[in-house]
Write an enzyme that holds these catalytic residues in place. Structure first.
Site, PDB file in Angstrom:
ATOM      1  N   ASP A  22     -12.374   3.919  -3.434  1.00  0.00           N
ATOM      2  CA  ASP A  22     -12.678   2.537  -3.806  1.00  0.00           C
ATOM      3  C   ASP A  22     -13.561   2.450  -5.042  1.00  0.00           C
ATOM      4  O   ASP A  22     -13.530   1.439  -5.751  1.00  0.00           O
ATOM      5  CB  ASP A  22     -13.394   1.811  -2.658  1.00  0.00           C
ATOM      6  CG  ASP A  22     -12.489   1.542  -1.468  1.00  0.00           C
ATOM      7  OD1 ASP A  22     -11.310   1.207  -1.690  1.00  0.00           O
ATOM      8  OD2 ASP A  22     -12.958   1.663  -0.325  1.00  0.00           O
ATOM      9  N   ASP A  50       0.832  -1.208   0.000  1.00  0.00           N
ATOM     10  CA  ASP A  50       0.000   0.000   0.000  1.00  0.00           C
ATOM     11  C   ASP A  50       0.866   1.257   0.000  1.00  0.00           C
ATOM     12  O   ASP A  50       0.641   2.189  -0.777  1.00  0.00           O
ATOM     13  CB  ASP A  50      -0.893   0.024   1.251  1.00  0.00           C
ATOM     14  CG  ASP A  50      -1.883  -1.114   1.317  1.00  0.00           C
ATOM     15  OD1 ASP A  50      -3.040  -0.912   0.940  1.00  0.00           O
ATOM     16  OD2 ASP A  50      -1.487  -2.213   1.762  1.00  0.00           O
ATOM     17  N   GLY A 101     -12.540  -6.462  -3.145  1.00  0.00           N
ATOM     18  CA  GLY A 101     -12.120  -5.330  -3.958  1.00  0.00           C
ATOM     19  C   GLY A 101     -13.207  -4.744  -4.830  1.00  0.00           C
ATOM     20  O   GLY A 101     -13.821  -5.443  -5.635  1.00  0.00           O
ATOM     21  N   LYS A 110     -14.914  -5.973  -8.598  1.00  0.00           N
ATOM     22  CA  LYS A 110     -16.362  -6.145  -8.754  1.00  0.00           C
ATOM     23  C   LYS A 110     -16.889  -5.370  -9.961  1.00  0.00           C
ATOM     24  O   LYS A 110     -17.782  -5.845 -10.669  1.00  0.00           O
ATOM     25  CB  LYS A 110     -17.076  -5.726  -7.475  1.00  0.00           C
ATOM     26  CG  LYS A 110     -16.726  -6.578  -6.255  1.00  0.00           C
ATOM     27  CD  LYS A 110     -17.560  -6.153  -5.058  1.00  0.00           C
ATOM     28  CE  LYS A 110     -17.090  -6.813  -3.777  1.00  0.00           C
ATOM     29  NZ  LYS A 110     -15.896  -6.192  -3.201  1.00  0.00           N
ATOM     30  N   LEU A 115      -3.895   0.357  -3.466  1.00  0.00           N
ATOM     31  CA  LEU A 115      -4.006  -1.098  -3.353  1.00  0.00           C
ATOM     32  C   LEU A 115      -5.417  -1.413  -2.875  1.00  0.00           C
ATOM     33  O   LEU A 115      -5.708  -1.297  -1.692  1.00  0.00           O
ATOM     34  CB  LEU A 115      -2.961  -1.670  -2.390  1.00  0.00           C
ATOM     35  CG  LEU A 115      -2.610  -3.158  -2.517  1.00  0.00           C
ATOM     36  CD1 LEU A 115      -1.378  -3.505  -1.677  1.00  0.00           C
ATOM     37  CD2 LEU A 115      -3.770  -4.072  -2.113  1.00  0.00           C
ATOM     38  N   ASP A 116      -6.269  -1.768  -3.797  1.00  0.00           N
ATOM     39  CA  ASP A 116      -7.632  -2.152  -3.446  1.00  0.00           C
ATOM     40  C   ASP A 116      -7.646  -3.637  -3.118  1.00  0.00           C
ATOM     41  O   ASP A 116      -6.996  -4.433  -3.789  1.00  0.00           O
ATOM     42  CB  ASP A 116      -8.557  -1.858  -4.629  1.00  0.00           C
ATOM     43  CG  ASP A 116     -10.020  -2.025  -4.279  1.00  0.00           C
ATOM     44  OD1 ASP A 116     -10.398  -1.693  -3.137  1.00  0.00           O
ATOM     45  OD2 ASP A 116     -10.791  -2.473  -5.151  1.00  0.00           O
ATOM     46  N   THR A 139      -6.855  -4.922   0.170  1.00  0.00           N
ATOM     47  CA  THR A 139      -5.689  -5.203   1.012  1.00  0.00           C
ATOM     48  C   THR A 139      -5.876  -6.484   1.824  1.00  0.00           C
ATOM     49  O   THR A 139      -4.928  -7.260   2.005  1.00  0.00           O
ATOM     50  CB  THR A 139      -5.399  -4.013   1.947  1.00  0.00           C
ATOM     51  OG1 THR A 139      -5.121  -2.854   1.165  1.00  0.00           O
ATOM     52  CG2 THR A 139      -4.193  -4.302   2.831  1.00  0.00           C
ATOM     53  N   SER A 186     -19.387  -7.932  -1.552  1.00  0.00           N
ATOM     54  CA  SER A 186     -18.203  -8.089  -0.710  1.00  0.00           C
ATOM     55  C   SER A 186     -18.249  -9.404   0.054  1.00  0.00           C
ATOM     56  O   SER A 186     -19.314  -9.841   0.496  1.00  0.00           O
ATOM     57  CB  SER A 186     -18.094  -6.924   0.281  1.00  0.00           C
ATOM     58  OG  SER A 186     -17.812  -5.725  -0.384  1.00  0.00           O
ATOM     59  N   ASP A 194      -6.527   4.926  -5.296  1.00  0.00           N
ATOM     60  CA  ASP A 194      -6.504   3.761  -4.406  1.00  0.00           C
ATOM     61  C   ASP A 194      -5.262   2.956  -4.772  1.00  0.00           C
ATOM     62  O   ASP A 194      -5.239   2.264  -5.788  1.00  0.00           O
ATOM     63  CB  ASP A 194      -7.759   2.910  -4.563  1.00  0.00           C
ATOM     64  CG  ASP A 194      -7.895   1.888  -3.433  1.00  0.00           C
ATOM     65  OD1 ASP A 194      -6.866   1.565  -2.808  1.00  0.00           O
ATOM     66  OD2 ASP A 194      -9.006   1.408  -3.180  1.00  0.00           O
ATOM     67  N   HIS A 211     -20.050  -9.483   3.642  1.00  0.00           N
ATOM     68  CA  HIS A 211     -21.491  -9.471   3.908  1.00  0.00           C
ATOM     69  C   HIS A 211     -22.283 -10.149   2.792  1.00  0.00           C
ATOM     70  O   HIS A 211     -23.385  -9.730   2.449  1.00  0.00           O
ATOM     71  CB  HIS A 211     -22.005  -8.041   4.150  1.00  0.00           C
ATOM     72  CG  HIS A 211     -21.712  -7.077   3.039  1.00  0.00           C
ATOM     73  ND1 HIS A 211     -20.747  -6.117   3.142  1.00  0.00           N
ATOM     74  CD2 HIS A 211     -22.244  -6.929   1.812  1.00  0.00           C
ATOM     75  CE1 HIS A 211     -20.703  -5.411   2.029  1.00  0.00           C
ATOM     76  NE2 HIS A 211     -21.615  -5.883   1.205  1.00  0.00           N
TER      77      HIS A 211
END
EC number: 3.1.3.7
Length: 356
Positions: free
Chosen positions: A298, A108, A266, A270, A174-175, A177, A240, A172, A243
């Site tokens: 993001d 990152d 990430g 997506k 590093l999406d 992480t 994600s 961003d 969830h």
């Protein structure tokens, strides 16, 4: 007694004449410049150079796209190098709203340094927002060679100038992480977005481990496209990993038992799942749904790419997302392309409530 006369030699006459011409030219050219400035006229900037004005000047979005692609790829090089060294120096920046560790690694930090300073050196007058802290003592000067790649020139033939003060860049470095620390490499991306007056106009998503880069400019061009068809009745929904169960319950109620949920890491990954991406590691989905708080770095790049291709990314209530002000949004998000987006919004009235 007669007054004494002043006699000039021919050389002196010539000198005074030339000086007079110089003064007149200076006054006249200044007058014209003011008139041209008043009406927005003037000479065209040289190829590859942005016009500079006293108020911060303008920037060429085509040039910004070229630098954004380069920045995402340079950052990706750092991300890949650190991961392959297997020395991540992983630590937590704190807790997310869901109570998970908000992780940070050397990948990152080093990616952020490359990306931020490359963009800041090329465009010093624009605002840059980035996920990671920028340490001024660790400044790295990276000079852009001012070359615009052929694939960009092919899609975007002419410069697109906008006031520098209207531009906000979102980085961003590093999406995904969390997935990076778990060595789930396919989810990892680096991203750059440029917003003008809060509206996303160009986006870059780079996958360091497959070395694939998607970019697009609204009302410009792109190197990526939508798929030929999407399933709106029983869509595959990418969400994600944290969830997936929450969204699945509501999705089954909304679209029926044939709907499938794809858990993924990430936001960049997506969004690419909705597009025609020539990457064997990339899963395919019809919708992207997020039900909790999310940061703008993001999603800005993905929003710009979808918008350029005729798609949509809004809050779950159907509101457009502004990329000014705060660095996050509370209303979740819904992303789609080649679908009736507002009809989908109306089908999902309870997702935001169930996500908090």
């Amino acid at each position: 007694m007669a007054p004494m006369g002043i006699r000039l030699s021919p050389l002196g006459v010539a000198v005074f004449f030339l000086l007079g011409l110089g003064v007149l030219y200076h006054l006249y050219s200044g007058f014209l410049a003011g008139r041209f400035s008043l009406f927005g006229l003037g000479s065209e900037p040289a190829a590859g150079e942005a016009e500079v004005a006293s108020d911060g000047g303008t920037v060429d979005l085509r040039e910004m796209l070229a630098v954004a692609v380069l920045a995402a790829e340079r950052g990706g090089d750092e991300v890949r190098r650190v991961r392959e060294s297997n020395v991540l120096h992983e630590k937590s920046k704190g807790k997310t709203r869901e109570g998970a560790d908000d992780k940070m690694t050397s990948g990152d930090v080093l990616s952020n340094r490359k990306m931020f300073y490359l963009l800041k050196t090329a465009f010093p007058n624009v605002q840059i927002n980035t996920e990671e802290h920028v340490d001024a003592s660790d400044k790295e000067v990276i000079v852009w060679n001012r070359k615009i790649p052929e694939d960009i020139l092919k899609e975007i033939a002419a410069p697109k100038e906008v006031p520098a003060e209207s531009v906000t860049v979102w980085i961003d470095p590093l999406d995904a992480t969390q997935e990076y620390t778990e060595d789930l490499r396919k989810y990892v991306t680096t991203m750059v977005c440029v917003a003008v007056n809060g509206k996303p106009v160009l986006g870059v998503i780079h996958k360091p481990f497959s070395e694939y880069t998607a970019w697009a400019m609204v009302d410009g061009g792109s190197n990526v496209k939508a798929r030929s068809s999407y399933n709106e009745k029983t869509p595959k929904i990418i969400v994600s990993r944290s969830h997936a169960g929450m969204v699945k319950q509501v999705a089954l109620q909304t679209f029926g038992n044939q709907t499938s949920i794809i858990p993924a890491g990430g936001a960049g990954y997506k969004v690419l799942a909705l597009l025609d991406v020539p990457d064997m590691t990339q899963e395919k989905a019809d919708l992207y749904i997020h039900v909790t708080y999310i940061k703008k770095w993001d999603i800005c790049a993905g929003n710009a790419i979808l918008k350029a291709l005729g798609g949509h990314m809004t809050t779950l209530n159907g509101e457009e997302i502004s990329y000014t002000g705060s660095d996050g949004i509370e209303g979740g998000l819904l992303a789609s392309i080649r679908m009736n987006h507002q009809a989908l919004v109306r089908k999902l009235p309870d997702l935001e409530k169930s996500g908090h």
